[in-house]
Design a protein around this motif. Structure first.
Motif, PDB file in Angstrom:
ATOM      1  N   PRO A  69       0.861  -1.858  -0.030  1.00  0.00           N
ATOM      2  CA  PRO A  69       0.277  -0.228  -0.079  1.00  0.00           C
ATOM      3  C   PRO A  69       0.881   0.928   0.050  1.00  0.00           C
ATOM      4  CG  PRO A  69       0.216  -0.788   2.741  1.00  0.00           C
ATOM      5  CD  PRO A  69       1.223  -2.251   1.515  1.00  0.00           C
ATOM      6  N   LEU A  70       0.535   2.276  -0.450  1.00  0.00           N
ATOM      7  CA  LEU A  70       0.595   3.706  -0.256  1.00  0.00           C
ATOM      8  C   LEU A  70       1.527   4.205   0.803  1.00  0.00           C
ATOM      9  CD1 LEU A  70      -1.162   5.975  -2.723  1.00  0.00           C
ATOM     10  CD2 LEU A  70       1.738   4.552  -3.239  1.00  0.00           C
ATOM     11  N   GLY A  71       2.039   4.803   1.752  1.00  0.00           N
ATOM     12  CA  GLY A  71       2.408   5.122   2.553  1.00  0.00           C
ATOM     13  C   GLY A  71       2.181   6.999   2.601  1.00  0.00           C
ATOM     14  N   GLU A  72       2.371   6.806   3.702  1.00  0.00           N
ATOM     15  CA  GLU A  72       2.270   8.470   4.103  1.00  0.00           C
ATOM     16  C   GLU A  72       3.497   9.568   3.099  1.00  0.00           C
ATOM     17  OE1 GLU A  72       0.063  10.718   5.899  1.00  0.00           O
ATOM     18  OE2 GLU A  72      -0.832   8.359   5.416  1.00  0.00           O
ATOM     19  N   GLU A  73       4.296   9.001   3.191  1.00  0.00           N
ATOM     20  CA  GLU A  73       5.753   9.445   2.396  1.00  0.00           C
ATOM     21  C   GLU A  73       5.530   9.935   0.918  1.00  0.00           C
ATOM     22  OE1 GLU A  73      10.246   8.381   0.893  1.00  0.00           O
ATOM     23  OE2 GLU A  73       9.669   7.611   2.408  1.00  0.00           O
ATOM     24  N   GLU A  74       4.616   8.870   0.484  1.00  0.00           N
ATOM     25  CA  GLU A  74       3.927   9.447  -1.029  1.00  0.00           C
ATOM     26  C   GLU A  74       2.853   9.782  -1.256  1.00  0.00           C
ATOM     27  OE1 GLU A  74       6.502   5.690  -0.017  1.00  0.00           O
ATOM     28  OE2 GLU A  74       4.302   5.260   0.607  1.00  0.00           O
ATOM     29  N   TRP A  75       1.990   9.559  -0.057  1.00  0.00           N
ATOM     30  CA  TRP A  75       0.850  10.882  -0.294  1.00  0.00           C
ATOM     31  C   TRP A  75       1.205  11.706   0.339  1.00  0.00           C
ATOM     32  CZ3 TRP A  75      -4.848  10.997  -1.174  1.00  0.00           C
ATOM     33  CH2 TRP A  75      -5.303   9.894  -1.177  1.00  0.00           C
ATOM     34  N   PHE A  76       2.555  12.292   0.602  1.00  0.00           N
ATOM     35  CA  PHE A  76       2.556  13.462   0.943  1.00  0.00           C
ATOM     36  C   PHE A  76       3.615  14.218  -0.569  1.00  0.00           C
ATOM     37  CE2 PHE A  76       1.462  13.682   5.194  1.00  0.00           C
ATOM     38  CZ  PHE A  76       0.980  14.779   5.205  1.00  0.00           C
ATOM     39  N   ALA A  77       4.548  13.236  -0.754  1.00  0.00           N
ATOM     40  CA  ALA A  77       5.857  13.329  -1.760  1.00  0.00           C
ATOM     41  C   ALA A  77       5.513  13.680  -2.944  1.00  0.00           C
ATOM     42  CB  ALA A  77       7.376  12.475  -1.377  1.00  0.00           C
ATOM     43  N   ASN A  78       4.658  12.830  -3.285  1.00  0.00           N
ATOM     44  CA  ASN A  78       3.972  12.319  -5.159  1.00  0.00           C
ATOM     45  C   ASN A  78       2.897  12.294  -4.927  1.00  0.00           C
ATOM     46  OD1 ASN A  78       5.967   9.667  -3.831  1.00  0.00           O
ATOM     47  ND2 ASN A  78       6.928  10.954  -5.470  1.00  0.00           N
ATOM     48  N   LEU A  79       1.302  12.125  -4.285  1.00  0.00           N
ATOM     49  CA  LEU A  79       0.727  12.158  -4.498  1.00  0.00           C
ATOM     50  C   LEU A  79      -0.241  13.241  -4.366  1.00  0.00           C
ATOM     51  CD1 LEU A  79      -2.146   8.966  -3.643  1.00  0.00           C
ATOM     52  CD2 LEU A  79      -2.871  11.533  -4.125  1.00  0.00           C
ATOM     53  N   THR A  80      -0.055  14.180  -2.946  1.00  0.00           N
ATOM     54  CA  THR A  80      -0.799  15.003  -2.760  1.00  0.00           C
ATOM     55  C   THR A  80      -0.238  16.601  -3.929  1.00  0.00           C
ATOM     56  OG1 THR A  80      -0.950  14.191  -0.889  1.00  0.00           O
ATOM     57  CG2 THR A  80      -1.439  16.951  -1.422  1.00  0.00           C
ATOM     58  N   HIS A  81      -1.787  16.399  -4.923  1.00  0.00           N
ATOM     59  CA  HIS A  81      -1.493  18.099  -5.390  1.00  0.00           C
ATOM     60  C   HIS A  81      -0.482  19.674  -5.083  1.00  0.00           C
ATOM     61  CE1 HIS A  81      -2.404  21.252  -8.304  1.00  0.00           C
ATOM     62  NE2 HIS A  81      -2.812  20.541  -8.939  1.00  0.00           N
ATOM     63  N   PRO A  82       0.126  19.697  -5.455  1.00  0.00           N
ATOM     64  CA  PRO A  82       0.766  21.229  -4.519  1.00  0.00           C
ATOM     65  C   PRO A  82      -0.300  21.862  -4.390  1.00  0.00           C
ATOM     66  CG  PRO A  82       1.670  20.304  -6.563  1.00  0.00           C
ATOM     67  CD  PRO A  82       0.724  19.473  -7.064  1.00  0.00           C
ATOM     68  N   ASP A  83      -0.881  22.080  -5.293  1.00  0.00           N
ATOM     69  CA  ASP A  83      -2.532  23.474  -4.719  1.00  0.00           C
ATOM     70  C   ASP A  83      -3.206  23.080  -3.178  1.00  0.00           C
ATOM     71  OD1 ASP A  83      -1.319  24.554  -7.107  1.00  0.00           O
ATOM     72  OD2 ASP A  83      -3.706  24.274  -7.659  1.00  0.00           O
ATOM     73  N   ALA A  84      -3.045  22.075  -2.720  1.00  0.00           N
ATOM     74  CA  ALA A  84      -3.195  21.130  -1.117  1.00  0.00           C
ATOM     75  C   ALA A  84      -2.571  21.830  -0.715  1.00  0.00           C
ATOM     76  CB  ALA A  84      -4.124  20.050  -1.266  1.00  0.00           C
ATOM     77  N   ASP A  85      -1.837  22.722  -0.164  1.00  0.00           N
ATOM     78  CA  ASP A  85      -0.361  23.337   0.821  1.00  0.00           C
ATOM     79  C   ASP A  85      -1.098  22.137   2.197  1.00  0.00           C
ATOM     80  OD1 ASP A  85       0.898  24.362   2.262  1.00  0.00           O
ATOM     81  OD2 ASP A  85      -0.065  26.440   2.850  1.00  0.00           O
ATOM     82  N   PRO A  86       0.278  20.834   2.059  1.00  0.00           N
ATOM     83  CA  PRO A  86       0.519  20.970   3.313  1.00  0.00           C
ATOM     84  C   PRO A  86       0.370  21.522   4.768  1.00  0.00           C
ATOM     85  CG  PRO A  86       2.537  20.907   2.107  1.00  0.00           C
ATOM     86  CD  PRO A  86       0.930  21.165   1.334  1.00  0.00           C
ATOM     87  N   LEU A  87       0.998  22.437   5.089  1.00  0.00           N
ATOM     88  CA  LEU A  87       0.884  23.198   6.123  1.00  0.00           C
ATOM     89  C   LEU A  87      -0.993  23.672   6.309  1.00  0.00           C
ATOM     90  CD1 LEU A  87       4.161  25.553   5.529  1.00  0.00           C
ATOM     91  CD2 LEU A  87       4.009  23.800   6.982  1.00  0.00           C
TER      92      LEU A  87
END
Length: 337
Positions: A69-87
Motif C-alpha cells: 500500500p501507499l504510505g504517508e511519505e508517498e501521499w505527501f511527496a508524490n500524490l497530493t496536488h501542490p495546491d493542497a498546501d500541506p501546512l
C-alpha cells in the motif's frame, strides 16, 4: 527530462513535449514511463501507430493490483496536488476533532445507529468490495459505513461525530465496472484523510476561514480578524480551546507557526488542490486514464471546485509525471517490457 516536463506544463496541449519525453524514456529503457506517455498520447489522439500498439498491448483491464500500500511519505511527496498546501492541511488536521464536535451530529440525529453499521468485507455488493480494495491500495483506514436504499445517490458523506460513508441505492443496485468503481471509491475515500475532511465538513470558504482564523487566534492572539467573521471566529475559538488541549495544543502551535511563516494563505486554492488530489487517487487505483477521464466528464460540475477542463488537464499532466511513475513503482504496478 525535467526541462521537458516544465515545457509540457507550460503548454500541455501540444504533442511535441509528450513525444520527446516518450522517446527519451524509450532510449533510456524506462519501459513503464514510456508506456505512461503512450497512454496519454493515445488518449489525446497524438500517438503514432507503434505508440498506440504498445499502449494497447500493455494496458491493464483491472484496478491497480498493488503489492504494497501507499504510505504517508508517498501521499505527501508524490500524490497530493501542490495546491493542497500541506501546512494548511496540517492545521486543519489538528483542529478536525473540534470541527467535528461542532459541525457533526450524533448518528441517531442523522437517522443511523452503530448497530446498523455494515461490514464491507461481508457486504454482498461489488462497490463495497471495491471500497475495501481501494482503501488497501491507498493505505487508508476504512470509515464507518452504512447503507440507505432510500438515498438515490451512490457514495455520500455522513457528517456524524464519527465520520461515515453512506452507500445509497445507486451504489447498491448498479453493477459498476471494477475500474470505474475503483476511481469513484478512491476519490471519495481521499476526503476522509485528516485535514482534507474539512473540505466537505465545512462546505463554504467563509466557514473554512472562520475555523482557520480561530486556530490562528488561539496561538497568535493579536492576529487581526475582519468584522464580518468576528462572531464565527469567536465561537470556533471557544470550541478549539475546549477540545484541543495538552500535546494537541502544542501540535497546533507548531502547525500554525509554520503556516504563518510560509506567508500567503489561499483557501480557495487549497480546496481545489484537495479535489485534484482526490482525482489523482481515483486514477491511481483505477489504473486507467481513459476511464478516469470519462468519469470526470460525466460528473456534475458541483462535484469539484475545479472546472472540468482543468481537472482533465491536471490528470494528464500527473499521468506523465515522475510523481506518478514513483507511485507505480511503490505499488508494484509498473510494467517491465
Amino acid at each position: 527530462m525535467t526541462a521537458q516536463a516544465i515545457l509540457l506544463r507550460r503548454n500541455p496541449y501540444r504533442p511535441e513535449p509528450y513525444k520527446l519525453l516518450r522517446k527519451l524514456y524509450t532510449e533510456s529503457k524506462r519501459a513503464d514511463s514510456a508506456y505512461c506517455l503512450c497512454q496519454a498520447l493515445t488518449l489525446m489522439s497524438f500517438a503514432e501507430p507503434d505508440e498506440e500498439r504498445f499502449f494497447k498491448r500493455m494496458r491493464s483491464d483491472t484496478a491497480a493490483a498493488a503489492q504494497v500500500p501507499l504510505g504517508e511519505e508517498e501521499w505527501f511527496a508524490n500524490l497530493t496536488h501542490p495546491d493542497a498546501d500541506p501546512l494548511l492541511t496540517n492545521v486543519f488536521a489538528v483542529i478536525q476533532p473540534a470541527v467535528i464536535m461542532k459541525n457533526g451530529q450524533p448518528l441517531e440525529a442523522l437517522g443511523y445507529q452503530m448497530a446498523y453499521a455494515i461490514d464491507l468485507m461481508r457486504h454482498p455488493y461489488p462497490l463495497s468490495q471495491t471500497i475495501v480494495f481501494s482503501a488497501g491500495v491507498l493505505g487508508l483506514e476504512l470509515p464507518l459505513c452504512f447503507q440507505n436504499p432510500m438515498d438515490p445517490g451512490g457514495l455520500s458523506f455522513l457528517h456524524a461525530h464519527n465520520p461515515a460513508i453512506v452507500l445509497g441505492a445507486a451504489a447498491l443496485a448498479t453493477e459498476v465496472p471494477p475500474q470505474m468503481g475503483a476511481f469513484i471509491a478512491s476519490r471519495h475515500l481521499t476526503y476522509y484523510r485528516p485535514g482534507m475532511y474539512l473540505r466537505y465538513l465545512v462546505p463554504t470558504g467563509t466557514g473554512l476561514r472562520a475555523w482557520l482564523f480561530a486556530a490562528i487566534k488561539l496561538i497568535s492572539p493579536n492576529f487581526p480578524i475582519s468584522k464580518d467573521i468576528e462572531g464565527p471566529v469567536k465561537e470556533n475559538l471557544a470550541v478549539i480551546e475546549a477540545v484541543i488541549t495538552g500535546a494537541r495544543r502544542d501540535e497546533l502551535a507548531s502547525a500554525v507557526t509554520k503556516l504563518l511563516q510560509a506567508g500567503a494563505i489561499d483557501l480557495k486554492k487549497w480546496v481545489g488542490g484537495v479535489d485534484l488530489t482526490a482525482d489523482r487517487a481515483g486514477f491511481i487505483v483505477a489504473n486507467d486514464l481513459e476511464i478516469s477521464q470519462e468519469i470526470i466528464k460525466a460528473a456534475d460540475d458541483a462535484a469539484s471546485a475545479v472546472p472540468q477542463k482543468e481537472r482533465l488537464k491536471e490528470l494528464v499532466l500527473f499521468a506523465v509525471s515522475e510523481d506518478y511513475f514513483a507511485i507505480r513503482r511503490k505499488l508494484g504496478i509498473n510494467i517491465d517490457a
